[in-house]
Scaffold this active site. Structure first.
Site, PDB file in Angstrom:
ATOM      1  N   TYR A 125     120.173 -51.124 113.529  1.00  0.00           N
ATOM      2  CA  TYR A 125     120.517 -50.520 112.235  1.00  0.00           C
ATOM      3  C   TYR A 125     119.502 -50.878 111.153  1.00  0.00           C
ATOM      4  O   TYR A 125     119.323 -50.131 110.205  1.00  0.00           O
ATOM      5  CB  TYR A 125     121.900 -50.996 111.773  1.00  0.00           C
ATOM      6  CG  TYR A 125     123.053 -50.153 112.249  1.00  0.00           C
ATOM      7  CD1 TYR A 125     123.231 -49.878 113.599  1.00  0.00           C
ATOM      8  CD2 TYR A 125     123.973 -49.642 111.344  1.00  0.00           C
ATOM      9  CE1 TYR A 125     124.295 -49.124 114.030  1.00  0.00           C
ATOM     10  CE2 TYR A 125     125.049 -48.890 111.772  1.00  0.00           C
ATOM     11  CZ  TYR A 125     125.207 -48.625 113.112  1.00  0.00           C
ATOM     12  OH  TYR A 125     126.270 -47.880 113.533  1.00  0.00           O
ATOM     13  N   LYS A 169     123.208 -55.750 127.179  1.00  0.00           N
ATOM     14  CA  LYS A 169     122.557 -54.884 128.163  1.00  0.00           C
ATOM     15  C   LYS A 169     121.391 -55.688 128.729  1.00  0.00           C
ATOM     16  O   LYS A 169     120.226 -55.268 128.698  1.00  0.00           O
ATOM     17  CB  LYS A 169     122.105 -53.582 127.464  1.00  0.00           C
ATOM     18  CG  LYS A 169     121.662 -52.482 128.411  1.00  0.00           C
ATOM     19  CD  LYS A 169     122.792 -51.861 129.230  1.00  0.00           C
ATOM     20  CE  LYS A 169     122.245 -50.861 130.222  1.00  0.00           C
ATOM     21  NZ  LYS A 169     123.293 -50.303 131.113  1.00  0.00           N
ATOM     22  N   ASP A 190     127.924 -50.784 129.199  1.00  0.00           N
ATOM     23  CA  ASP A 190     128.497 -49.597 129.854  1.00  0.00           C
ATOM     24  C   ASP A 190     129.782 -49.970 130.586  1.00  0.00           C
ATOM     25  O   ASP A 190     130.804 -49.281 130.501  1.00  0.00           O
ATOM     26  CB  ASP A 190     127.480 -48.920 130.783  1.00  0.00           C
ATOM     27  CG  ASP A 190     126.783 -49.880 131.739  1.00  0.00           C
ATOM     28  OD1 ASP A 190     126.916 -51.117 131.573  1.00  0.00           O
ATOM     29  OD2 ASP A 190     126.095 -49.396 132.672  1.00  0.00           O
ATOM     30  N   ASP A 213     129.656 -50.893 116.998  1.00  0.00           N
ATOM     31  CA  ASP A 213     130.048 -49.645 116.329  1.00  0.00           C
ATOM     32  C   ASP A 213     130.772 -48.750 117.327  1.00  0.00           C
ATOM     33  O   ASP A 213     131.851 -48.215 117.051  1.00  0.00           O
ATOM     34  CB  ASP A 213     128.789 -48.953 115.786  1.00  0.00           C
ATOM     35  CG  ASP A 213     129.102 -47.627 115.116  1.00  0.00           C
ATOM     36  OD1 ASP A 213     130.085 -47.580 114.358  1.00  0.00           O
ATOM     37  OD2 ASP A 213     128.369 -46.650 115.356  1.00  0.00           O
ATOM     38  N   ASP A 227     135.223 -48.171 117.956  1.00  0.00           N
ATOM     39  CA  ASP A 227     135.917 -46.879 117.850  1.00  0.00           C
ATOM     40  C   ASP A 227     136.775 -46.633 119.085  1.00  0.00           C
ATOM     41  O   ASP A 227     137.911 -46.160 118.991  1.00  0.00           O
ATOM     42  CB  ASP A 227     134.907 -45.719 117.710  1.00  0.00           C
ATOM     43  CG  ASP A 227     134.662 -45.349 116.251  1.00  0.00           C
ATOM     44  OD1 ASP A 227     134.811 -46.236 115.381  1.00  0.00           O
ATOM     45  OD2 ASP A 227     134.321 -44.176 115.977  1.00  0.00           O
TER      46      ASP A 227
HETATM   47  C1  IPM Z   1     131.331 -48.015 110.827  1.00  0.00           C
HETATM   48  C2  IPM Z   1     130.683 -46.687 110.471  1.00  0.00           C
HETATM   49  C3  IPM Z   1     129.345 -46.970 109.836  1.00  0.00           C
HETATM   50  C4  IPM Z   1     128.485 -47.679 110.860  1.00  0.00           C
HETATM   51  C5  IPM Z   1     128.623 -45.739 109.274  1.00  0.00           C
HETATM   52  C6  IPM Z   1     129.500 -44.975 108.280  1.00  0.00           C
HETATM   53  C7  IPM Z   1     127.317 -46.099 108.642  1.00  0.00           C
HETATM   54  O1  IPM Z   1     130.596 -45.888 111.595  1.00  0.00           O
HETATM   55  O2  IPM Z   1     131.555 -48.821 109.907  1.00  0.00           O
HETATM   56  O3  IPM Z   1     131.624 -48.219 112.000  1.00  0.00           O
HETATM   57  O4  IPM Z   1     127.845 -47.027 111.700  1.00  0.00           O
HETATM   58  O5  IPM Z   1     128.444 -48.909 110.823  1.00  0.00           O
HETATM   59 MG    MG Z   2     131.558 -46.675 113.341  1.00  0.00          MG
END
Ligand code: IPM
Ligand code: MG
Length: 357
Positions: A140, A191, A223, A247, A251
């Site tokens: 990032y 990884k 993975d 990230d 999710d």
């Molecule tokens: C998160 C989001 C952010 C990230 C974006 C909005 C920049 O997806 O906080 O997980 O990728 O960190």
């Molecule tokens: Mg995210």
């Protein structure tokens, strides 16, 4: 001692959901907690107010604050802006300017919501995972980065995935400390079969582990970790991983609970100063309609009380109030189920407040 709390609603549903969490904060103030709240724009709202996603005044405010409550950033009207002006840049700027390197993302299944998961109830019931994501390094922020033109006229995009020893050391220590307070199992996700940076990460994790003999450390390739999360998520207690892997995995883990509208997060610096936000986004499709779920933001406030304000007692009260509201069958549309009562953002926020009182 008085605490200064920066309130950054941001964009989209951020405005509505933060308003409900602010009511809870006001209730705490009315009951003798010494807090000062100051609101400022961030993301698209920052661009609208000051021409950039992280306005100077907002940055000054957050630097002078003990903790930050953030809603969400982003919206379709900002998508065509140059990359440096996009709302997400405001969020990334906050993370890096404040050194918020440790991102804690719990994935907890509320028993009342077991049917909301896309996985079978037996696979997710009792689920309680803590993902510790490194937040200020890796791909990032790595340099060099950019899009350049090659001699043949073709363009190429490039980013750098880099971690130094101290960055891995400090995020692993945060994860081990958390594991010590839970079930003492930590899985480091990398990884290392392909990437040198992961090889170093694994080595450092092993080194830190020597200071935590009670914690059982395991390693998993990313993975496989993604697969195991949807196969048998209850095998995990605490997971620690790089910025981008975290990230993605967070999710996936959030969705196991069936309720992205329920999950809070904390982003901490080395001194437990923190930024607290729901893990969901600004949801422009439902913004302004009064239907967004404010519970993730209210639970983020509970995390603030626990991690930055040293008031675990109040955090527990808020967590319990949320549980009671769910017990009563109140549901915003994102978690609505048969036999429950559908409510809007304000009604849900006020129901939590009523339980606290
Ligand atoms: C998160 C989001 C952010 C990230 C974006 C909005 C920049 O997806 O906080 O997980 O990728 O960190
Ligand atoms: Mg995210």
């Amino acid at each position: 001692m008085s605490h200064k709390i920066a309130i950054l609603p941001g964009d989209g549903i951020g405005i509505e959901i933060v308003a409900e969490a602010v009511k809870v904060l006001e209730y705490l103030v009315a009951n003798g907690i010494d807090l000062e709240m100051v609101e400022a724009p961030i993301g698209g709202a920052g661009y609208d107010a000051a021409g950039k996603p992280l306005p100077d005044e907002t940055l000054e405010l957050v630097k002078a604050s003990d903790a930050i409550l953030l809603g969400a950033v982003g919206g379709p009207q900002y998508e065509s802006l140059p990359r440096e002006l996009r709302p997400e840049r405001g969020l990334l700027g906050l993370r890096s300017e404040l050194g918020l390197f440790a991102n804690l993302r719990p994935a907890i299944l509320y028993p009342q919501l077991a049917d909301a998961s896309s996985l079978k109830a037996e696979v997710v019931s009792g689920l309680d995972i803590m993902i510790v994501r490194e937040l200020t390094g890796g791909i990032y922020f790595g340099e060099p980065r950019g899009i350049r033109e090659l001699e043949n006229g073709e363009r190429e995009g490039f980013n750098t995935l880099v971690y130094s020893e101290h960055e891995v050391d400090r995020i692993c220590r945060v994860a081990f400390d958390i594991a010590m307070k839970r079930n003492k199992r930590l899985c480091s996700v990398d990884k290392a079969n392909v990437l040198e940076v992961s090889e170093l990460w694994r080595e450092m994790a092993e080194k830190v582990a020597q200071d935590y003999p009670e914690v059982e450390l395991s390693h998993m390739y990313v993975d496989n970790a993604a697969m195991q999360l949807v196969k048998w998520p209850k095998q995990f207690d605490v997971m620690v991983t790089k910025n981008m892997f975290g990230d993605i995995l967070s999710d996936a883990a959030a969705m196991l609970t069936g309720s992205i509208g329920m999950l809070p997060s904390a982003s901490l610096d080395a001194n437990s100063k923190g930024m607290y936000e729901p893990i969901h986004g600004s949801a422009p499709d439902i913004a302004g309609k009064g239907v967004a779920n404010p519970l993730a933001t209210i639970l983020s406030l509970a995390m603030m009380l626990r991690y930055s304000l040293d008031r675990a007692d109040l955090a527990e009260e808020i967590d319990a109030a949320v549980g009671k509201v769910l017990d009563k069958g109140l549901r915003t549309p994102d978690i609505m189920a048969a036999g429950c009562k559908e409510v809007g953002t304000v009604e849900m926020g006020e129901a939590v407040l009523a339980e606290l009182q």
